[in-house]
Write a protein that holds these residues in place. Structure first.
Motif, PDB file in Angstrom:
ATOM      1  N   ILE A 131      47.773  39.648  37.819  1.00 23.99           N
ATOM      2  CA  ILE A 131      47.860  40.492  39.020  1.00 23.99           C
ATOM      3  C   ILE A 131      49.216  40.359  39.736  1.00 23.99           C
ATOM      4  CG2 ILE A 131      46.901  40.868  41.340  1.00 23.99           C
ATOM      5  CD1 ILE A 131      44.135  40.389  40.185  1.00 23.99           C
ATOM      6  N   VAL A 182      39.885  45.109  37.561  1.00 26.03           N
ATOM      7  CA  VAL A 182      40.485  43.848  37.969  1.00 26.03           C
ATOM      8  C   VAL A 182      39.450  42.748  37.751  1.00 26.03           C
ATOM      9  CG1 VAL A 182      41.174  42.545  40.022  1.00 26.03           C
ATOM     10  CG2 VAL A 182      42.005  44.868  39.735  1.00 26.03           C
ATOM     11  N   LYS A 186      39.257  38.185  37.526  1.00 24.21           N
ATOM     12  CA  LYS A 186      39.747  36.811  37.343  1.00 24.21           C
ATOM     13  C   LYS A 186      41.275  36.715  37.252  1.00 24.21           C
ATOM     14  CE  LYS A 186      35.519  34.963  35.590  1.00 24.21           C
ATOM     15  NZ  LYS A 186      34.765  36.243  35.388  1.00 24.21           N
ATOM     16  N   GLY A 187      41.944  37.464  38.070  1.00 22.46           N
ATOM     17  CA  GLY A 187      43.399  37.345  38.122  1.00 22.46           C
ATOM     18  C   GLY A 187      44.142  38.304  37.214  1.00 22.46           C
ATOM     19  N   ARG A 211      38.438  34.561  44.544  1.00 21.69           N
ATOM     20  CA  ARG A 211      38.038  33.794  43.360  1.00 21.69           C
ATOM     21  C   ARG A 211      37.741  34.696  42.169  1.00 21.69           C
ATOM     22  NH1 ARG A 211      34.097  29.151  45.478  1.00 21.69           N
ATOM     23  NH2 ARG A 211      32.775  30.949  45.817  1.00 21.69           N
ATOM     24  N   SER A 212      36.855  35.664  42.361  1.00 17.82           N
ATOM     25  CA  SER A 212      36.368  36.408  41.198  1.00 17.82           C
ATOM     26  C   SER A 212      37.356  37.480  40.744  1.00 17.82           C
ATOM     27  CB  SER A 212      35.000  37.014  41.484  1.00 17.82           C
ATOM     28  OG  SER A 212      35.108  37.933  42.531  1.00 17.82           O
ATOM     29  N   ASP A 213      37.979  38.196  41.674  1.00 14.01           N
ATOM     30  CA  ASP A 213      38.877  39.277  41.266  1.00 14.01           C
ATOM     31  C   ASP A 213      40.300  38.776  41.033  1.00 14.01           C
ATOM     32  OD1 ASP A 213      36.624  40.694  41.699  1.00 14.01           O
ATOM     33  OD2 ASP A 213      37.448  42.079  43.172  1.00 14.01           O
ATOM     34  N   PHE A 214      40.791  37.960  41.969  1.00 15.71           N
ATOM     35  CA  PHE A 214      42.174  37.507  41.857  1.00 15.71           C
ATOM     36  C   PHE A 214      42.313  36.227  41.037  1.00 15.71           C
ATOM     37  CE2 PHE A 214      42.282  40.474  45.324  1.00 15.71           C
ATOM     38  CZ  PHE A 214      43.493  41.116  45.164  1.00 15.71           C
ATOM     39  N   GLY A 215      41.182  35.634  40.687  1.00 11.71           N
ATOM     40  CA  GLY A 215      41.216  34.454  39.828  1.00 11.71           C
ATOM     41  C   GLY A 215      41.894  33.254  40.470  1.00 11.71           C
ATOM     42  N   TYR A 225      43.515  46.561  48.743  1.00  6.97           N
ATOM     43  CA  TYR A 225      42.395  46.193  47.875  1.00  6.97           C
ATOM     44  C   TYR A 225      41.252  45.615  48.707  1.00  6.97           C
ATOM     45  CZ  TYR A 225      39.939  44.360  43.776  1.00  6.97           C
ATOM     46  OH  TYR A 225      38.998  44.111  42.816  1.00  6.97           O
ATOM     47  N   PHE A 268      30.751  54.427  30.314  1.00  8.26           N
ATOM     48  CA  PHE A 268      31.145  53.034  30.455  1.00  8.26           C
ATOM     49  C   PHE A 268      29.919  52.151  30.645  1.00  8.26           C
ATOM     50  CE2 PHE A 268      35.691  52.286  31.202  1.00  8.26           C
ATOM     51  CZ  PHE A 268      35.709  50.922  30.970  1.00  8.26           C
ATOM     52  N   ASP A 311      31.068  46.070  32.100  1.00 10.13           N
ATOM     53  CA  ASP A 311      32.465  45.877  31.719  1.00 10.13           C
ATOM     54  C   ASP A 311      33.417  46.240  32.843  1.00 10.13           C
ATOM     55  OD1 ASP A 311      32.106  44.930  29.276  1.00 10.13           O
ATOM     56  OD2 ASP A 311      32.550  46.784  28.187  1.00 10.13           O
ATOM     57  N   LEU A 312      32.883  46.956  33.785  1.00 10.70           N
ATOM     58  CA  LEU A 312      33.735  47.513  34.817  1.00 10.70           C
ATOM     59  C   LEU A 312      33.868  46.509  35.948  1.00 10.70           C
ATOM     60  CD1 LEU A 312      34.928  50.310  34.673  1.00 10.70           C
ATOM     61  CD2 LEU A 312      33.084  51.118  36.109  1.00 10.70           C
ATOM     62  N   LYS A 313      35.013  45.835  36.008  1.00 14.89           N
ATOM     63  CA  LYS A 313      35.159  44.785  37.016  1.00 14.89           C
ATOM     64  C   LYS A 313      36.023  45.298  38.164  1.00 14.89           C
ATOM     65  CE  LYS A 313      33.255  41.546  34.393  1.00 14.89           C
ATOM     66  NZ  LYS A 313      32.058  40.825  34.673  1.00 14.89           N
ATOM     67  N   GLY A 314      36.010  44.533  39.225  1.00 14.14           N
ATOM     68  CA  GLY A 314      36.802  44.908  40.388  1.00 14.14           C
ATOM     69  C   GLY A 314      36.007  45.811  41.316  1.00 14.14           C
ATOM     70  N   ILE A 315      36.701  46.362  42.288  1.00 17.55           N
ATOM     71  CA  ILE A 315      36.060  47.190  43.310  1.00 17.55           C
ATOM     72  C   ILE A 315      35.322  48.375  42.680  1.00 17.55           C
ATOM     73  CG2 ILE A 315      36.544  48.787  45.211  1.00 17.55           C
ATOM     74  CD1 ILE A 315      36.670  45.945  46.096  1.00 17.55           C
ATOM     75  N   ILE A 316      35.995  49.038  41.719  1.00 16.12           N
ATOM     76  CA  ILE A 316      35.380  50.226  41.105  1.00 16.12           C
ATOM     77  C   ILE A 316      34.030  49.856  40.518  1.00 16.12           C
ATOM     78  CG2 ILE A 316      35.607  52.007  39.341  1.00 16.12           C
ATOM     79  CD1 ILE A 316      38.538  51.601  39.312  1.00 16.12           C
TER      80      ILE A 316
END
Lengths: 343, 367
Positions: free
Chosen positions: A138, A160, A162-163, B161-165, B204, B224, B228-233
């Protein structure tokens, strides 16, 4: 992979670390020695690179260039020297755009493997996933992708996890393009000892400037604007034409409207700016401005196009305050003092 | 601020810093940070300060007893340079600010002071009944409002944690000492994100610029696998699928409305300006907030649910203090309830007295 392939690749992408290494290992790059070693051909190719950028907005690298790989690799640092000697913000920008655009087109023709390899070497590391999408970190993505103003590039509209953020092949190549653009631009900002530039270089630089003036890009008023926090020259020039009642393009209007909205101007004020346009209709203009401000439709506020986009549309006329900025909204803010807050 | 008030605060702050100096450790390396201080309320901020080591910083704090202490989220090569460009930025921690929104309902929970004629009272007045000028409201934040802010903090930590790791060890949560929470992220890759990149992070979190048409497209094709679709969407898409059960709403306007409701629920209400401003000075962890006399306190992630700011962040002593109060709404502090008071002399523990003085609602009389 054999040596030959590596060398050809370095010639095709002369900003790769291996090209730099090759150049520094095999050739004495001090300016005096370059002058002596009869590098007329290199200088000629370097001029061609800059002129390609000026005229075609894309530096072409043909097979015949690649095969003459020493000349090709050398011509890139020489072109950088020429551009920084000229010390003109527009030429710096258009040259970086041209190099990066040419590279982008070549990248698209590479295999996945090579594309990822080049990305990695340039600090845009990507990993191909089973779904044929490339995932990148990211922070890497954010530092490059913010330059695009289409909504699909916004992180909020991406997958997006896990980074990582996922992009397709073409998008990945676009991000590498931005990285190349930034790299080349930064290089052209590095200052040279002026006295050391050989006469032949000065003459070469002169021919570039001549080409540039012939393209009528040169306009008066390149002196830095006195007023800090004023409008950047791209916006001022469009405004000036609008005030004179000249018809402006869709993109020009978009730049002015989004810029003024971002600066916090009232809708009515922004609408008024368009009142001298030949096709002006109050109600329609108002609707469109409100739409851009995110007050209508999906509620999306449109962002101001980046310097790159404005440059690509032929509307960039930078002054000295534009140096180093990538977005019109950063104009004049660089040295603004005492604006920062606490929390 | 009356001199007696200032002397009282400085005395109490000094005692706290003297005893808790080991808690007052700025993020490192100290020589690369810019510091800012309010030494008293009438003067502006003393900024562009720089210290070579911790001892020098601690000596400064004990000598000057600042009302507020700030440190830059950024590291600079030359932090004391007055020109922001010349400071030469090295990197900057990601910094988020989440404030409780004051929603006053009962008149007992609010007080006001007229800066024009000096009139004051309990209640929720907007304008002074005597001179009709706008009044200044005393800002009392209660548990419920702080709990709402804490919910946002939990949402933020989860997205980080989950999206930005981002690793838990690199996320620090603090109660700001007054109205809200600060979240600092110091993971290596993330401290090098440009201001423009930080704007994208803010968008975001606030879900700004989201393209609903993507969801429409997904709903239409259902191609889809939603897992599998991660993140806000992905989150929004799954919510719509779950809410609809077998029946996916077909009406475009209804879907849009639903999306907007989900966005309202999912968005993390951070202050955008704070995160984007790379040069921002942040309140120093472990320092006293002069808007309340409470301390900016670290909350471990595992303690987020049990943390009670109005008790756990009380920093000053219990010594009985006599105060003449104007109008003070009811407030809870240190596990006790105080007020409402009006035009009276009251005896309170020092921490509660300091709270009233910091809010500008009382005058120190004696110990």
């Amino acid at each position: 992979m054999d040596m030959g392939e590596n060398v050809l690749r370095a010639a095709r992408y002369p900003f790769l670390p291996e090209a730099r290494e090759f150049v520094s290992k095999h050739i004495d790059l001090s300016l005096e020695s370059l002058e002596k070693t009869g590098s007329e051909a290199v200088l000629k190719r370097a001029v061609e690179r800059v002129k390609d950028a000026l005229i075609l907005k894309e530096v072409r690298v043909m097979p015949q260039h690649e095969s003459n790989y020493v000349r090709e690799m050398l011509s890139f640092p020489i072109a950088i020297i020429l551009v920084s000697t000229i010390a003109n913000e527009y030429i710096r920008r258009i040259y970086s755009l041209g190099e990066s655009r040419g590279a982008y087109k070549r990248l698209l023709k590479e295999s996945d493997e090579i594309l990822l390899l080049i990305g990695e070497k340039l600090g845009v590391r990507g990993v191909m996933d089973s779904n044929n999408l490339i995932r990148i970190r990211i922070p890497t993505y954010l530092n490059l992708a913010y330059i695009f103003h289409e909504h699909r590039w916004k992180l909020v509209n991406r997958i997006v996890d896990k980074g990582y953020v996922w992009v397709n092949r073409m998008e990945y190549a676009r991000l590498i393009q931005i990285e190349i653009n930034n790299y080349v631009y930064e290089k052209t900002l590095e200052t040279l000892p002026v006295t050391a530039v050989p006469q032949s270089f000065k003459e070469a630089a002169k021919t570039i400037v001549e080409t540039w003036s012939r393209l009528e890009v040169a306009r008066p008023g390149y002196a830095a604007s006195e007023e800090k926090g004023g409008n950047p020259p791209c916006v001022s020039m469009i405004l000036k034409r609008m005030m004179a009642g000249e018809n402006t393009s869709h993109f020009e209007r978009l730049v002015v409207a989004t810029f003024m909205i971002a600066k916090g101007r009232e809708i009515e004020e922004v609408v008024e700016l368009f009142s001298k346009q030949p096709d002006y209709k109050y109600s329609i203009t108002k609707y469109q401005v409100e739409h851009l401000a995110g007050l209508r439709g999906g509620g999306k506020k449109y962002s101001v196009p980046s310097c790159r986009t404005i440059l690509a549309n032929g509307l960039c006329h930078p002054d000295e305050n534009c140096r180093g900025i990538k977005h019109p909204l950063s104009y004049g803010g660089k040295n603004a003092r005492g604006q920062y807050g606490v929390s | 601020m009356p001199e007696a008030n200032m002397e009282f605060l400085k005395r109490e702050f000094f005692k706290y810093y003297y005893e808790n100096l080991d808690q007052l450790v700025p993020p490192g390396p100290i020589k690369n940070r810019e510091f800012g201080f309010f030494l008293d309320k009438s003067r502006g901020m003393l900024r562009h300060k720089c210290f070579i080591n911790l001892d020098e910083f601690h000596n400064f704090v004990l000598n000057e007893v600042p009302l507020d202490i700030y440190v830059s989220a950024a590291r600079y090569e030359d932090p004391s340079n007055r020109d922001m460009q010349e400071k030469k930025l090295i990197s900057a921690e990601l910094f988020f600010d989440i404030d409780a929104e004051p929603t006053v309902s009962e008149s007992e929970e609010s007080a006001w002071v007229c800066q024009n004629c000096g009139k004051y009272d309990l209640g929720t007045e907007d304008k002074c009944p005597v001179c009709n000028s706008p009044v200044e409201r005393a800002e009392i934040v209660n548990e419920n409002q702080l709990n709402e802010a804490l919910k946002e903090v939990k949402k933020l930590v989860e997205v980080l944690r989950s999206d930005f790791g981002i690793d838990e060890n690199h996320i620090s949560v603090f109660f700001s000492g007054n109205r809200g929470y600060h979240v600092h992220v110091d993971q290596e890759e993330f401290i090098n994100i440009t201001a423009e990149g930080r704007r994208e992070i803010v968008d975001y979190l606030l879900i700004q610029g989201f393209e609903e048409k993507r969801i429409m497209h997904l709903l239409k094709n259902r191609s889809f696998y939603s897992g599998d679709l991660k993140g806000i969407i992905g989150r929004i898409y799954r919510m719509i699928l779950e809410a609809g059960g077998d029946k996916i709403p077909r009406n475009k306007r209804r879907i849009l409305k639903q999306i907007n409701e989900i966005i309202e629920e999912f968005k993390v209400k951070v202050d955008p300006v704070v995160t984007i401003d790379i040069h921002r000075l942040m309140r120093m962890p472990g320092s006293i907030n002069s808007n309340s006399g409470m301390v900016k306190k670290r909350v471990r992630l595992q303690d987020l649910s049990s943390f009670n700011p109005l008790k756990d962040a009380v920093a000053l002593g219990e010594g009985e203090t006599v105060l003449r109060v104007k109008a003070v709404p009811r407030f809870n502090l240190g596990g006790k309830s105080f007020g409402p008071f009006k035009d009276e002399e009251v005896e309170l523990p020092a921490y509660a007295a300091a709270y009233i003085i910091c809010k500008g609602l009382g005058e120190y009389v004696r110990r």
